[in-house]
Design a protein around this motif. Structure first.
Motif, mmCIF file in Angstrom:
data_model
loop_
_atom_site.group_PDB
_atom_site.id
_atom_site.type_symbol
_atom_site.label_atom_id
_atom_site.label_comp_id
_atom_site.label_asym_id
_atom_site.label_seq_id
_atom_site.Cartn_x
_atom_site.Cartn_y
_atom_site.Cartn_z
ATOM 1 N N VAL A 148 0.812 -1.204 -0.050
ATOM 2 C CA VAL A 148 -0.022 -0.076 0.118
ATOM 3 C C VAL A 148 0.690 1.213 0.050
ATOM 4 O O VAL A 148 2.073 1.311 0.416
ATOM 5 C CB VAL A 148 -0.918 0.054 1.299
ATOM 6 C CG1 VAL A 148 -1.847 -1.186 1.337
ATOM 7 C CG2 VAL A 148 -0.078 0.074 2.495
ATOM 8 N N SER A 149 0.237 2.292 -0.356
ATOM 9 C CA SER A 149 1.018 3.548 -0.350
ATOM 10 C C SER A 149 0.113 4.540 0.401
ATOM 11 O O SER A 149 -1.167 4.573 0.190
ATOM 12 C CB SER A 149 1.132 4.290 -1.867
ATOM 13 O OG SER A 149 2.026 3.414 -2.524
ATOM 14 N N ILE A 150 0.924 5.344 1.181
ATOM 15 C CA ILE A 150 0.332 6.261 1.996
ATOM 16 C C ILE A 150 0.685 7.622 2.167
ATOM 17 O O ILE A 150 2.020 7.546 2.279
ATOM 18 C CB ILE A 150 0.027 5.698 3.686
ATOM 19 C CG1 ILE A 150 -0.751 4.447 3.785
ATOM 20 C CG2 ILE A 150 -0.777 6.713 4.550
ATOM 21 C CD1 ILE A 150 -0.520 3.473 5.180
ATOM 22 N N VAL A 151 -0.212 8.599 2.021
ATOM 23 C CA VAL A 151 0.422 10.027 2.059
ATOM 24 C C VAL A 151 0.598 10.645 3.570
ATOM 25 O O VAL A 151 -0.246 10.312 4.254
ATOM 26 C CB VAL A 151 -0.395 10.943 1.259
ATOM 27 C CG1 VAL A 151 0.099 12.300 1.351
ATOM 28 C CG2 VAL A 151 -0.372 10.607 -0.168
ATOM 29 N N ARG A 152 1.966 10.992 3.892
ATOM 30 C CA ARG A 152 2.263 11.245 5.265
ATOM 31 C C ARG A 152 1.511 12.471 5.690
ATOM 32 O O ARG A 152 1.659 13.660 4.989
ATOM 33 C CB ARG A 152 3.643 11.481 5.479
ATOM 34 C CG ARG A 152 4.453 10.289 5.477
ATOM 35 C CD ARG A 152 5.688 10.445 5.298
ATOM 36 N NE ARG A 152 6.978 9.314 5.646
ATOM 37 C CZ ARG A 152 7.622 8.733 4.441
ATOM 38 N NH1 ARG A 152 7.619 9.498 3.149
ATOM 39 N NH2 ARG A 152 8.369 7.934 4.645
ATOM 40 N N MET A 153 0.605 12.418 6.492
ATOM 41 C CA MET A 153 0.052 13.681 7.205
ATOM 42 C C MET A 153 -0.209 13.656 8.538
ATOM 43 O O MET A 153 -0.377 12.539 9.087
ATOM 44 C CB MET A 153 -1.433 13.776 6.513
ATOM 45 C CG MET A 153 -1.188 14.187 5.183
ATOM 46 S SD MET A 153 -1.217 16.310 5.197
ATOM 47 C CE MET A 153 -0.655 16.416 3.199
ATOM 48 N N PRO A 154 -0.266 14.875 9.323
ATOM 49 C CA PRO A 154 -0.522 14.763 10.703
ATOM 50 C C PRO A 154 -2.033 14.339 11.104
ATOM 51 O O PRO A 154 -2.797 14.493 10.385
ATOM 52 C CB PRO A 154 -0.162 16.126 11.378
ATOM 53 C CG PRO A 154 -0.232 17.064 9.996
ATOM 54 C CD PRO A 154 -0.125 16.197 8.739
ATOM 55 N N ARG A 155 -1.989 13.881 12.257
ATOM 56 C CA ARG A 155 -3.489 13.470 12.768
ATOM 57 C C ARG A 155 -4.165 14.699 13.112
ATOM 58 O O ARG A 155 -3.944 15.750 13.356
ATOM 59 C CB ARG A 155 -3.289 12.712 14.184
ATOM 60 C CG ARG A 155 -4.652 12.307 14.661
ATOM 61 C CD ARG A 155 -4.385 11.595 15.994
ATOM 62 N NE ARG A 155 -5.805 11.166 16.713
ATOM 63 C CZ ARG A 155 -6.478 11.877 17.438
ATOM 64 N NH1 ARG A 155 -5.819 13.218 17.803
ATOM 65 N NH2 ARG A 155 -7.473 11.536 17.887
ATOM 66 N N LEU A 156 -5.604 14.684 12.421
ATOM 67 C CA LEU A 156 -6.451 15.576 12.461
ATOM 68 C C LEU A 156 -7.346 15.602 13.584
ATOM 69 O O LEU A 156 -7.575 14.404 13.955
ATOM 70 C CB LEU A 156 -7.557 15.675 11.255
ATOM 71 C CG LEU A 156 -6.637 16.024 9.963
ATOM 72 C CD1 LEU A 156 -7.928 15.795 8.573
ATOM 73 C CD2 LEU A 156 -6.176 17.289 9.745
ATOM 74 N N ASP A 157 -7.680 16.914 14.126
ATOM 75 C CA ASP A 157 -8.299 16.871 15.359
ATOM 76 C C ASP A 157 -9.608 16.093 15.439
ATOM 77 O O ASP A 157 -10.230 16.162 14.455
ATOM 78 C CB ASP A 157 -8.465 18.218 15.807
ATOM 79 C CG ASP A 157 -8.786 18.339 17.227
ATOM 80 O OD1 ASP A 157 -10.318 18.656 17.541
ATOM 81 O OD2 ASP A 157 -8.119 18.329 18.387
ATOM 82 N N SER A 158 -10.061 15.674 16.492
ATOM 83 C CA SER A 158 -11.302 14.834 16.819
ATOM 84 C C SER A 158 -12.631 15.774 16.296
ATOM 85 O O SER A 158 -13.773 15.101 16.062
ATOM 86 C CB SER A 158 -11.326 14.478 18.162
ATOM 87 O OG SER A 158 -11.639 15.486 19.226
ATOM 88 N N SER A 159 -12.337 16.966 16.529
ATOM 89 C CA SER A 159 -13.427 18.070 15.944
ATOM 90 C C SER A 159 -13.888 17.832 14.639
ATOM 91 O O SER A 159 -15.075 18.368 14.357
ATOM 92 C CB SER A 159 -13.022 19.555 16.364
ATOM 93 O OG SER A 159 -12.067 19.909 15.567
#
Length: 209
Positions: free
Chosen positions: A174-185
């Motif tokens: 699989v390929s995944i684009v690195r991104m920070p975790r988004l807030d639960s809101s």
């Protein structure tokens, strides 16, 4: 728009970066360095201005980007235009994919034990709890310590990482684009966007969500 910034390299339009929480970032199919070949079926050549103008449009409408990883075939990615879900000021320079891993005590396997809600892996759906990591960007991780594996998953914001896992005794890449975790809101908004993108995607195009 869709939250993608463009540049020109070697007479081709390329993705320079992705805005956090934007349609381009949420889709998981577009990464920094990808070539933008076409917009809505029209080739853009090396004309960044043309590409940018065609990507812009009314919020809620669909745009199909023909994107190509260097050395690979073009993919048509359908993205619904909307504003980013989070502020885009001062984004981090690096990010991971939002997974927790553990080395099994009875062997050398590195196992995914959880996926962070709002993280890149969870949003993409590419990895599952229980997947056994075999390699990252072609480098075997068998027998490695978790503290040495984690840095391999981290890289420049918006870059793509290739992960090979063993799932049900079969290898899956699989390929995944690195991104920070988004807030639960914004988690509910992510789900709504993904649903809208999947419904709007034309036949033959990957849903941008």
């Amino acid at each position: 728009g869709v939250g993608v910034s463009l540049t020109v390299q070697s007479n081709t339009v390329c993705v320079r970066g992705l805005a956090l929480g934007s349609p381009a970032a949420l889709c998981g199919e577009i990464a920094a360095g990808d070539i933008v070949v076409s917009v809505n079926g029209t080739d853009v050549g090396g004309d960044r201005g043309k590409a940018e103008a065609m990507i812009l449009g009314k919020s809620g409408t669909l745009v199909t980007l023909g994107v190509q990883q260097p050395g690979k075939v073009k993919n048509d990615v359908a993205v619904v235009r909307q504003k980013p879900l989070v502020p885009t000021n001062n984004p981090p320079k690096e990010a991971g994919i939002g997974i927790c891993i553990e080395r099994q005590t009875d062997g050398n396997d590195i196992v995914v034990i959880s996926l962070a809600t709002g993280g890149a892996a969870a949003i993409s759906g590419a990895l599952l709890k229980g997947d056994v990591l075999e390699s990252i960007d072609g480098k075997s991780v068998s027998g490695m310590q978790c503290k040495d594996v984690a840095p391999l998953l981290t890289g420049p914001l918006g870059s793509r990482v290739s992960v090979t896992v063993k799932r049900a005794s079969k290898p899956v890449q699989v390929s995944i684009v690195r991104m920070p975790r988004l807030d639960s809101s914004v988690h509910d908004q992510i789900a709504k966007y993904q649903d809208a993108a999947a419904k709007a995607a034309p036949s033959g195009a990957k849903a941008g969500g």
